[in-house]
Design an enzyme around this catalytic site. Sequence first.
Site, PDB file in Angstrom:
ATOM      1  N   ARG A 146       0.609  -8.886  10.863  1.00 53.77           N
ATOM      2  CA  ARG A 146       1.537  -8.680  12.052  1.00 53.77           C
ATOM      3  C   ARG A 146       2.881  -9.041  11.428  1.00 53.77           C
ATOM      4  O   ARG A 146       3.930  -8.860  11.092  1.00 53.77           O
ATOM      5  CB  ARG A 146       2.667  -7.715  12.445  1.00 53.77           C
ATOM      6  CG  ARG A 146       0.834  -6.635  12.708  1.00 53.77           C
ATOM      7  CD  ARG A 146       1.114  -5.459  12.554  1.00 53.77           C
ATOM      8  NE  ARG A 146      -0.116  -5.609  11.169  1.00 53.77           N
ATOM      9  CZ  ARG A 146      -0.239  -4.667  10.006  1.00 53.77           C
ATOM     10  NH1 ARG A 146      -0.032  -4.062   9.825  1.00 53.77           N
ATOM     11  NH2 ARG A 146      -1.427  -5.517   8.893  1.00 53.77           N
ATOM     12  N   ASP A 190      -4.904   7.649   3.941  1.00 54.59           N
ATOM     13  CA  ASP A 190      -4.495   6.134   3.797  1.00 54.59           C
ATOM     14  C   ASP A 190      -5.209   6.258   5.084  1.00 54.59           C
ATOM     15  O   ASP A 190      -5.828   6.447   5.402  1.00 54.59           O
ATOM     16  CB  ASP A 190      -2.707   6.425   4.183  1.00 54.59           C
ATOM     17  CG  ASP A 190      -2.292   5.112   4.204  1.00 54.59           C
ATOM     18  OD1 ASP A 190      -3.005   4.147   4.191  1.00 54.59           O
ATOM     19  OD2 ASP A 190      -1.400   4.819   4.972  1.00 54.59           O
ATOM     20  N   GLU A 191      -5.234   4.885   5.094  1.00 53.79           N
ATOM     21  CA  GLU A 191      -6.132   4.124   6.546  1.00 53.79           C
ATOM     22  C   GLU A 191      -7.618   4.861   6.273  1.00 53.79           C
ATOM     23  O   GLU A 191      -7.575   5.449   7.451  1.00 53.79           O
ATOM     24  CB  GLU A 191      -5.537   4.506   7.412  1.00 53.79           C
ATOM     25  CG  GLU A 191      -3.589   4.219   7.663  1.00 53.79           C
ATOM     26  CD  GLU A 191      -3.327   2.322   7.947  1.00 53.79           C
ATOM     27  OE1 GLU A 191      -4.483   1.416   7.458  1.00 53.79           O
ATOM     28  OE2 GLU A 191      -2.862   1.565   8.134  1.00 53.79           O
ATOM     29  N   LYS A 229       0.694  -0.859   0.012  1.00 56.66           N
ATOM     30  CA  LYS A 229      -0.038  -0.048  -0.269  1.00 56.66           C
ATOM     31  C   LYS A 229       0.850   0.865   0.045  1.00 56.66           C
ATOM     32  O   LYS A 229       0.493   1.768  -1.164  1.00 56.66           O
ATOM     33  CB  LYS A 229      -0.793   0.035   1.029  1.00 56.66           C
ATOM     34  CG  LYS A 229      -1.760   1.138   1.578  1.00 56.66           C
ATOM     35  CD  LYS A 229      -2.491   0.982   2.638  1.00 56.66           C
ATOM     36  CE  LYS A 229      -2.045   0.900   3.703  1.00 56.66           C
ATOM     37  NZ  LYS A 229      -1.766   1.160   5.081  1.00 56.66           N
ATOM     38  N   THR A 230       1.921   1.084   1.128  1.00 53.85           N
ATOM     39  CA  THR A 230       2.412   2.408   0.852  1.00 53.85           C
ATOM     40  C   THR A 230       3.338   2.682  -0.475  1.00 53.85           C
ATOM     41  O   THR A 230       3.628   3.703  -0.624  1.00 53.85           O
ATOM     42  CB  THR A 230       3.610   2.288   2.276  1.00 53.85           C
ATOM     43  OG1 THR A 230       2.683   1.967   3.623  1.00 53.85           O
ATOM     44  CG2 THR A 230       4.362   3.680   2.455  1.00 53.85           C
ATOM     45  N   GLN A 278      -8.914  -3.616   8.362  1.00 51.08           N
ATOM     46  CA  GLN A 278      -8.211  -3.048   9.458  1.00 51.08           C
ATOM     47  C   GLN A 278      -9.123  -2.046  10.088  1.00 51.08           C
ATOM     48  O   GLN A 278      -7.930  -1.757  10.751  1.00 51.08           O
ATOM     49  CB  GLN A 278      -7.091  -3.071   9.137  1.00 51.08           C
ATOM     50  CG  GLN A 278      -6.365  -4.177   8.357  1.00 51.08           C
ATOM     51  CD  GLN A 278      -4.749  -4.007   7.815  1.00 51.08           C
ATOM     52  OE1 GLN A 278      -4.381  -3.065   8.831  1.00 51.08           O
ATOM     53  NE2 GLN A 278      -4.698  -3.959   6.657  1.00 51.08           N
TER      54      GLN A 278
END
Length: 745
Positions: free
Chosen positions: A602, A223-224, A37-38, A254
């Site tokens: 994670r 983002d998020e 994503k980043t 998430q």
Amino acid sequence: MENKMTNLLDGLNDRQKEAVTTTEGPLLVLAGAGSGKTKVLTHRVAYILENRLAAPWEILAITFTNKAANEMCTRIANIVGQMSEDIWIKTFHSACLRILRRDIEKLGYTSNFNIYDTNDQKRLIKDCLRELNLNEDNYPIKSVISKISSAKDEMIDCKEFAKRNDDFRGEKYAMIYARYQQKLKENNAMDFDDLIAKTVELFKDNPDVLEYYQNKFKYIMVDEYQDTNNLQYIFVSMLAEKHRNICVVGDDDQSIYKFRGANIRNILDFEKQFDDAKNIKLEQNYRSTQTILDAANAVIANNFERKEKKLWTNQGEGEKIEVRTCSDQVDEAMYISGEIEKLVSSGKYSYKDIAILYRTNAQTRALEDNLSCPYRVLSGLRFYDTKEIKDILSYLRVIYNPNDDVNLTRIINVPKRGIGDTTVGKIAAFAESMGVSMFDIISDEKYLEALGRSSAKIREFSAIINNLREYIDNIPLVDLMDKVFTETGYADSLMTENTPEARGRIENLQEFKSKALEYEKNVEEPTFGGFLDNISLVSDIDNYDTEQDAIVLMTLHSAKGLEFPVVFMCGLEKGLFPSYQSEGELDKLEEERRLCYVGITRAREKLYITYALQRVMFGKTESKVVSEFVGEIPEKLLNRTDNVVRKQFASYGSARGYSGSDLFGGAGKKSDMDYSAIIAKSTKSGAEMKSSVTYKKGERVMHKKFGEGMIVGITESGGDMMLEILFDNVGTRNLMASFARLKKL
DNA sequence: CGAATGGGTGGGCAG
DNA sequence: CACCCATTCG
């Protein structure tokens, strides 16, 4: 340029490329955990710049944490170089703060307003309750705060709130809300919600201001997005209205911040809100092994409200997930500590590759006490939340904004200078009746005389503050802080105390100073106010330094956005994770499950899950049952072990009185009797009792007390078989085949 | 009127 | 176990 462009798209998969090159119009990128994503976001910014679609200052990228913002900034700088400096890469709060500092006068505040955190809010609410003669038991502060917060989120002002809540209690809440908001304004302060709400208000009341920012930001990225609340959605929508180039990236699986207003509908309904929106799904995972992804997929599949996604990787199956049953929280910590030593001594991992994640901060103590390796704890007490820092910070805030009664009250008698509650109450009453701030009262001779014998001390105090105010932005920040330490008498009082604790506080204050130094060095135009803003908006996680070779402990919430080669998720017990507060409430349970999903994803290579059969909670020892989330992971992905039964049997020989029930808490009290019966039998003639039945892994069995379950492990043990059975309702138990009185199903 | 001490209570995640 | 409040002492 052409070369750079091809480079830019190199190493991206097709979906990612599409997300990077779709620059015009609304775009929703559903990015599963670890799907790059980043990378997409940073490359997208670079792509816009390389193609000269916009200048750097015409791009707004909003992230959730400062850490994410910094990382994005660094990564963009790596691609496009210096240009990155002019891009607005900010969190919602820092973006709004910047906008407000510039134009807040239009809303009747002055630009040196302070930001109030939860503690300040509590003080203010308490004052309101007292003034309105309301009881804290009937109007719990927490519920007041959350009511006000959600009202602000829905953009309901005091008047509107009163209209909608015209029952007895609602009226009272409306009065508290109104008073609270009035007090904030009198103190020239804003809470976190206000930062966004006031920005939206500013935009609404001042079309010219809105237009300026609408024109400015040609491309907006968020983002998020799954964690945005209504206000944030409005804020972004307003900004994007003109150019409509809004790209939101997120993962509904998430979404873990519902408790603070995050509205999962924002991402689920994005395509309805922007009807011409494109939708791109990123499902290829570049982080974890297939085993870990399978586990994550299986767990999250139990949620109803979600956009279907399935993570996959081509990186191979990897190792099984270790699931460990522990007798209690100490046993759990010892196990983790032991495993860490094994992992590190194998040479394959170093400490910094390993993280321990948990649901609540309270779990850190047992871990800290039993870890035998270098570690760091994130969150819990924020650095800026320790008493001495808060004290100095209050001084700084009062110096910055003297109308801030909340902070003034906090430090007017710290260190003790003989201005007690009664006097402070008088000052507050004066201020209230005159309609001015407390600082106005104490710096005016006219009122000081009326305060009787304390007046000399008060005079001294206001002189200190007034004196310090002269230095704002005239001397380096660090020097100003030094002056605050000494001239307020704070340093002296700690020196005099001279306890280990006081020395610790002095050390902390030194560190505080070095933070100021750091700020002055890193920021282009450092100002006193900027430093205070910076402090208000940083979190512990922002300072997490990945280079230090130590394992890291943090909550599952903090871990979002991070990754580690090895992850321990501990305390997977009903009532702890998922939290007892989610019991019976499906939407809350689903949020817990998403949190579990975040935790699992994670891990890059190795995942450990631990739970204890007994845990000390709220000072009491409680029996625990394994979390349902563990059972949602396919058994074939797991390698279950435990330490419970071995201890159990070891205790027979050594301490007779110790029946082992303490260790076997999960079964409840009755196990005492059962096990004494077993001891009796086994000492008579173990051979006779030997089971004639044979068991196989995967077989389903019935136990009198534990109910139905599946055999998941078999160990030969002294002519008998030790069965590890996963019961549907009570979790795993280890039972000797000959004694368990099992019935095959 | 201010400071110190003890008892009771509440305790989730966080910018 | 930590924090907050109420009571008591100086």
